[in-house]
Write a protein that holds these residues in place. Structure first.
Motif, PDB file in Angstrom:
ATOM      1  N   ALA A   1     -14.017 -10.286 -31.108  1.00  0.00           N
ATOM      2  CA  ALA A   1     -13.126 -10.966 -32.045  1.00  0.00           C
ATOM      3  C   ALA A   1     -13.796 -12.258 -32.506  1.00  0.00           C
ATOM      4  CB  ALA A   1     -11.785 -11.280 -31.377  1.00  0.00           C
ATOM      5  N   PHE A   2     -13.663 -12.558 -33.798  1.00  0.00           N
ATOM      6  CA  PHE A   2     -14.196 -13.807 -34.321  1.00  0.00           C
ATOM      7  C   PHE A   2     -13.061 -14.832 -34.359  1.00  0.00           C
ATOM      8  CE2 PHE A   2     -17.351 -10.795 -35.699  1.00  0.00           C
ATOM      9  CZ  PHE A   2     -18.540 -11.501 -35.528  1.00  0.00           C
ATOM     10  N   ILE A   3     -13.317 -15.952 -33.694  1.00  0.00           N
ATOM     11  CA  ILE A   3     -12.309 -16.995 -33.539  1.00  0.00           C
ATOM     12  C   ILE A   3     -12.640 -18.155 -34.471  1.00  0.00           C
ATOM     13  CG2 ILE A   3     -11.085 -18.458 -31.906  1.00  0.00           C
ATOM     14  CD1 ILE A   3     -10.994 -15.424 -31.278  1.00  0.00           C
ATOM     15  N   GLU A   4     -11.718 -18.510 -35.337  1.00  0.00           N
ATOM     16  CA  GLU A   4     -11.913 -19.664 -36.224  1.00  0.00           C
ATOM     17  C   GLU A   4     -11.528 -20.922 -35.447  1.00  0.00           C
ATOM     18  OE1 GLU A   4     -11.058 -20.601 -40.836  1.00  0.00           O
ATOM     19  OE2 GLU A   4      -9.241 -20.496 -39.594  1.00  0.00           O
ATOM     20  N   LEU A   5     -12.539 -21.748 -35.145  1.00  0.00           N
ATOM     21  CA  LEU A   5     -12.286 -22.984 -34.410  1.00  0.00           C
ATOM     22  C   LEU A   5     -11.809 -24.088 -35.351  1.00  0.00           C
ATOM     23  CD1 LEU A   5     -15.385 -22.905 -32.031  1.00  0.00           C
ATOM     24  CD2 LEU A   5     -13.051 -22.097 -31.579  1.00  0.00           C
ATOM     25  N   GLU A   6     -12.302 -24.031 -36.604  1.00  0.00           N
ATOM     26  CA  GLU A   6     -11.865 -24.901 -37.695  1.00  0.00           C
ATOM     27  C   GLU A   6     -12.419 -24.276 -38.971  1.00  0.00           C
ATOM     28  OE1 GLU A   6     -14.112 -28.686 -38.340  1.00  0.00           O
ATOM     29  OE2 GLU A   6     -14.838 -28.284 -36.296  1.00  0.00           O
ATOM     30  N   PRO A   7     -11.913 -24.639 -40.136  1.00  0.00           N
ATOM     31  CA  PRO A   7     -12.436 -24.036 -41.369  1.00  0.00           C
ATOM     32  C   PRO A   7     -13.953 -24.195 -41.467  1.00  0.00           C
ATOM     33  CG  PRO A   7     -10.423 -25.235 -41.847  1.00  0.00           C
ATOM     34  CD  PRO A   7     -10.779 -25.539 -40.414  1.00  0.00           C
ATOM     35  N   GLY A   8     -14.649 -23.083 -41.533  1.00  0.00           N
ATOM     36  CA  GLY A   8     -16.101 -23.103 -41.638  1.00  0.00           C
ATOM     37  C   GLY A   8     -16.823 -22.897 -40.327  1.00  0.00           C
ATOM     38  N   VAL A   9     -16.117 -22.890 -39.219  1.00  0.00           N
ATOM     39  CA  VAL A   9     -16.752 -22.698 -37.906  1.00  0.00           C
ATOM     40  C   VAL A   9     -16.064 -21.543 -37.184  1.00  0.00           C
ATOM     41  CG1 VAL A   9     -17.339 -23.712 -35.688  1.00  0.00           C
ATOM     42  CG2 VAL A   9     -17.359 -25.140 -37.736  1.00  0.00           C
ATOM     43  N   ASP A  10     -16.770 -20.419 -37.085  1.00  0.00           N
ATOM     44  CA  ASP A  10     -16.279 -19.255 -36.358  1.00  0.00           C
ATOM     45  C   ASP A  10     -17.136 -19.038 -35.108  1.00  0.00           C
ATOM     46  OD1 ASP A  10     -14.420 -18.897 -38.304  1.00  0.00           O
ATOM     47  OD2 ASP A  10     -15.301 -17.076 -39.151  1.00  0.00           O
ATOM     48  N   ALA A  11     -16.535 -18.484 -34.085  1.00  0.00           N
ATOM     49  CA  ALA A  11     -17.256 -18.174 -32.850  1.00  0.00           C
ATOM     50  C   ALA A  11     -16.939 -16.745 -32.444  1.00  0.00           C
ATOM     51  CB  ALA A  11     -16.853 -19.146 -31.748  1.00  0.00           C
ATOM     52  N   LEU A  12     -17.874 -16.105 -31.739  1.00  0.00           N
ATOM     53  CA  LEU A  12     -17.673 -14.728 -31.293  1.00  0.00           C
ATOM     54  C   LEU A  12     -17.150 -14.691 -29.861  1.00  0.00           C
ATOM     55  CD1 LEU A  12     -17.970 -11.647 -31.604  1.00  0.00           C
ATOM     56  CD2 LEU A  12     -20.313 -11.898 -30.732  1.00  0.00           C
ATOM     57  N   LEU A  13     -16.044 -14.010 -29.702  1.00  0.00           N
ATOM     58  CA  LEU A  13     -15.513 -13.710 -28.369  1.00  0.00           C
ATOM     59  C   LEU A  13     -15.798 -12.232 -28.136  1.00  0.00           C
ATOM     60  CD1 LEU A  13     -13.881 -14.424 -25.836  1.00  0.00           C
ATOM     61  CD2 LEU A  13     -11.792 -13.897 -27.132  1.00  0.00           C
ATOM     62  N   HIS A  14     -16.891 -11.956 -27.379  1.00  0.00           N
ATOM     63  CA  HIS A  14     -17.300 -10.566 -27.181  1.00  0.00           C
ATOM     64  C   HIS A  14     -16.243  -9.835 -26.349  1.00  0.00           C
ATOM     65  CE1 HIS A  14     -19.783  -7.168 -25.682  1.00  0.00           C
ATOM     66  NE2 HIS A  14     -20.293  -7.250 -26.903  1.00  0.00           N
ATOM     67  N   VAL A  15     -16.124  -8.542 -26.598  1.00  0.00           N
ATOM     68  CA  VAL A  15     -15.120  -7.740 -25.903  1.00  0.00           C
ATOM     69  C   VAL A  15     -15.272  -7.837 -24.383  1.00  0.00           C
ATOM     70  CG1 VAL A  15     -16.497  -5.624 -25.989  1.00  0.00           C
ATOM     71  CG2 VAL A  15     -13.994  -5.475 -25.838  1.00  0.00           C
ATOM     72  N   SER A  16     -16.524  -7.999 -23.924  1.00  0.00           N
ATOM     73  CA  SER A  16     -16.764  -8.083 -22.475  1.00  0.00           C
ATOM     74  C   SER A  16     -16.336  -9.422 -21.894  1.00  0.00           C
ATOM     75  CB  SER A  16     -18.245  -7.852 -22.192  1.00  0.00           C
ATOM     76  OG  SER A  16     -19.026  -8.906 -22.735  1.00  0.00           O
ATOM     77  N   GLN A  17     -16.028 -10.406 -22.775  1.00  0.00           N
ATOM     78  CA  GLN A  17     -15.671 -11.747 -22.312  1.00  0.00           C
ATOM     79  C   GLN A  17     -14.190 -12.070 -22.531  1.00  0.00           C
ATOM     80  OE1 GLN A  17     -17.964 -13.609 -20.681  1.00  0.00           O
ATOM     81  NE2 GLN A  17     -19.227 -11.758 -20.933  1.00  0.00           N
ATOM     82  N   ILE A  18     -13.413 -11.075 -22.878  1.00  0.00           N
ATOM     83  CA  ILE A  18     -11.990 -11.309 -23.116  1.00  0.00           C
ATOM     84  C   ILE A  18     -11.216 -11.381 -21.801  1.00  0.00           C
ATOM     85  CG2 ILE A  18      -9.895 -10.316 -24.127  1.00  0.00           C
ATOM     86  CD1 ILE A  18     -11.622  -9.210 -26.396  1.00  0.00           C
ATOM     87  N   SER A  19     -11.606 -10.551 -20.844  1.00  0.00           N
ATOM     88  CA  SER A  19     -10.858 -10.491 -19.584  1.00  0.00           C
ATOM     89  C   SER A  19     -11.772  -9.975 -18.473  1.00  0.00           C
ATOM     90  CB  SER A  19      -9.645  -9.572 -19.733  1.00  0.00           C
ATOM     91  OG  SER A  19      -9.003  -9.360 -18.491  1.00  0.00           O
ATOM     92  N   ARG A  20     -11.398 -10.264 -17.206  1.00  0.00           N
ATOM     93  CA  ARG A  20     -12.132  -9.696 -16.086  1.00  0.00           C
ATOM     94  C   ARG A  20     -11.807  -8.218 -15.943  1.00  0.00           C
ATOM     95  NH1 ARG A  20     -14.757 -13.786 -13.531  1.00  0.00           N
ATOM     96  NH2 ARG A  20     -15.546 -12.314 -11.969  1.00  0.00           N
ATOM     97  N   GLU A  21     -10.686  -7.819 -16.537  1.00  0.00           N
ATOM     98  CA  GLU A  21     -10.337  -6.395 -16.563  1.00  0.00           C
ATOM     99  C   GLU A  21     -11.072  -5.747 -17.741  1.00  0.00           C
ATOM    100  OE1 GLU A  21      -8.516  -5.112 -14.228  1.00  0.00           O
ATOM    101  OE2 GLU A  21      -8.109  -7.082 -13.322  1.00  0.00           O
ATOM    102  N   HIS A  22     -11.287  -4.463 -17.639  1.00  0.00           N
ATOM    103  CA  HIS A  22     -11.973  -3.761 -18.725  1.00  0.00           C
ATOM    104  C   HIS A  22     -11.091  -3.713 -19.978  1.00  0.00           C
ATOM    105  CE1 HIS A  22     -14.479  -0.921 -20.856  1.00  0.00           C
ATOM    106  NE2 HIS A  22     -13.405  -0.149 -21.050  1.00  0.00           N
ATOM    107  N   VAL A  23     -11.660  -4.108 -21.120  1.00  0.00           N
ATOM    108  CA  VAL A  23     -10.965  -4.043 -22.411  1.00  0.00           C
ATOM    109  C   VAL A  23     -11.755  -3.097 -23.309  1.00  0.00           C
ATOM    110  CG1 VAL A  23     -10.236  -5.320 -24.457  1.00  0.00           C
ATOM    111  CG2 VAL A  23     -10.047  -6.382 -22.186  1.00  0.00           C
ATOM    112  N   GLU A  24     -11.094  -2.056 -23.765  1.00  0.00           N
ATOM    113  CA  GLU A  24     -11.758  -1.067 -24.622  1.00  0.00           C
ATOM    114  C   GLU A  24     -12.080  -1.656 -25.990  1.00  0.00           C
ATOM    115  OE1 GLU A  24     -13.545   2.506 -25.449  1.00  0.00           O
ATOM    116  OE2 GLU A  24     -12.608   1.967 -23.528  1.00  0.00           O
ATOM    117  N   LYS A  25     -11.051  -2.212 -26.620  1.00  0.00           N
ATOM    118  CA  LYS A  25     -11.206  -2.824 -27.950  1.00  0.00           C
ATOM    119  C   LYS A  25     -10.441  -4.136 -27.979  1.00  0.00           C
ATOM    120  CE  LYS A  25      -9.466   0.573 -30.194  1.00  0.00           C
ATOM    121  NZ  LYS A  25      -8.950   1.413 -31.315  1.00  0.00           N
TER     122      LYS A  25
END
Length: 377
Positions: free
Chosen positions: A292-316
């Motif tokens: 997921a791409f997270i908008e931290l402020e207008p013009g600045v996006d960051a990537l939250l990779h699927v593997s970093q969302i939770s300690r549990e397995h996340v498919e999508k």
């Protein structure tokens, strides 16, 4: 030698006139549709409204006064009622023809008010001569609706002069093009890359907006409208609006514009705000299968990779996140040169036992992730 009678002397004192002759007269009476003139002849001259103008709405008492001097042309010495029939508009037209011929030969710029807007162009009247300006010669760009020119004074040159066929063609297009070329030359001599100039929004499309800079148009691409994300140019700009823009690039006659001013660049102090280890909050802007791409402020996006969302397995990501949702995460990688930031929610969670140490957080290479996703597809 016999003496002349009084009647003979009176007759001799009165001038003779002929049809087609131009004479001067003094207005001695005016009616809404008729003017009576003393032309120094034994009979007065009659000038009807039809022979004064082509405009049937004119009230002659509003345009001519008793005592006015007028030059007129004799139509008939005797109109059947013992009076002289006169014309003013035909004399004006004769002189107008001469005037237009001279303007045609000298390429003179003429001015006239648009009398009619027709399906195929504009009609103007100059010195009682009607001149037609075809739609293709009204401007240097196609204009479907010419009604805006009704009653407007315009400039033009005569491009065709044919008095035998009473064909007089005007051309405004070449004047408009010449004026634009002059303004364009002045503009390019004045502006430089990096300048901030004022312009008017001329047109808005799906990919950007064209800004009239007063001599040339510049393109403000959608990607240059904001440091943040712009959904559609029409939601930001309206035709006719004034806007200050940055001249990003000049390439020949093409001008690229931008609204990404340096003092508003959100990345100028991003190294401090988004240093590795900082806890940040943003909103989910969009999602893919790999993250997921997270908008931290207008013009600045960051990537939250699927593997970093939770300690549990996340498919999508869409299984646990939704667009617009606010999330808090830790910065695990910051690449200022490429303007890339990686986040992790998992890194904020309590550490697992040693045997699960393989779950430790590592920085995510965004380019590698996207590339591998493309290869898989």
């Amino acid at each position: 030698m016999s003496e002349l009678t009084f009647e003979q002397m009176l007759e001799d004192s009165i001038k003779t006139i002929h049809s087609g002759e131009v004479v001067e007269g003094t207005v001695i009476d005016v009616k809404p549709d008729e003017i009576v003139l003393n032309i120094g002849y034994k009979s007065d001259g009659i000038l009807s409204k039809n022979e004064y103008t082509n405009d049937s709405s004119v009230d002659l008492t509003k345009v001519v006064s008793v005592g006015d001097k007028m030059e007129v042309k004799v139509l008939k010495v005797n109109d059947g009622e013992g009076q002289v029939s006169l014309t003013y508009k035909r004399l004006a037209a004769d002189r107008g023809n001469k005037r237009i011929e001279e303007a045609y030969n000298n390429k003179e710029v003429l001015k006239a008010t648009v009398a009619q807007v027709l399906d195929g162009g504009l009609s103007v009247v100059l010195d009682e001569v009607r001149i037609f300006i075809p739609a293709s010669l009204v401007s240097d760009t196609y204009e479907k609706d010419l009604t805006k020119y009704a009653g407007q004074e315009i400039e033009f040159v005569i491009s065709e002069y044919n008095p035998k066929r009473r064909r007089y063609i005007g051309d405004r297009r070449q004047l408009v093009a010449a004026k634009k070329a002059e303004l364009q030359k002045e503009l390019f001599e004045r502006i430089h890359e990096g300048d901030i100039v004022e312009g008017t929004v001329k047109n808005v499309t799906d990919f950007g907006a064209f800004i009239d800079l007063g001599g040339a148009d510049g393109l403000l691409h959608i990607s240059e409208m904001s440091w943040g994300r712009v959904e559609h140019p029409k939601k930001v700009f309206k035709v006719g609006a004034q806007v200050n823009v940055l001249i990003k690039e000049i390439n020949g006659s093409k001008i690229a514009l931008s609204l990404k001013f340096d003092d508003a660049n959100p990345w100028k102090d991003a190294a401090d705000k988004y240093a590795v280890g900082n806890i940040v909050t943003g909103k989910v802007a969009r999602m893919t299968d790999f993250g997921a791409f997270i908008e931290l402020e207008p013009g600045v996006d960051a990537l939250l990779h699927v593997s970093q969302i939770s300690r549990e397995h996340v498919e999508k990501p869409a299984d646990v996140l939704s667009v617009g949702e606010e999330v808090t995460a830790k910065v695990v990688d910051f690449n200022e040169a490429d303007r890339k930031i990686s986040l992790s929610i998992k890194a904020m969670m309590a550490a697992e036992p040693a045997e699960e140490s393989n779950a430790d957080v590592v920085a995510v290479d965004i380019d590698a992730v996207i590339a591998s996703q493309e290869d898989a597809e």
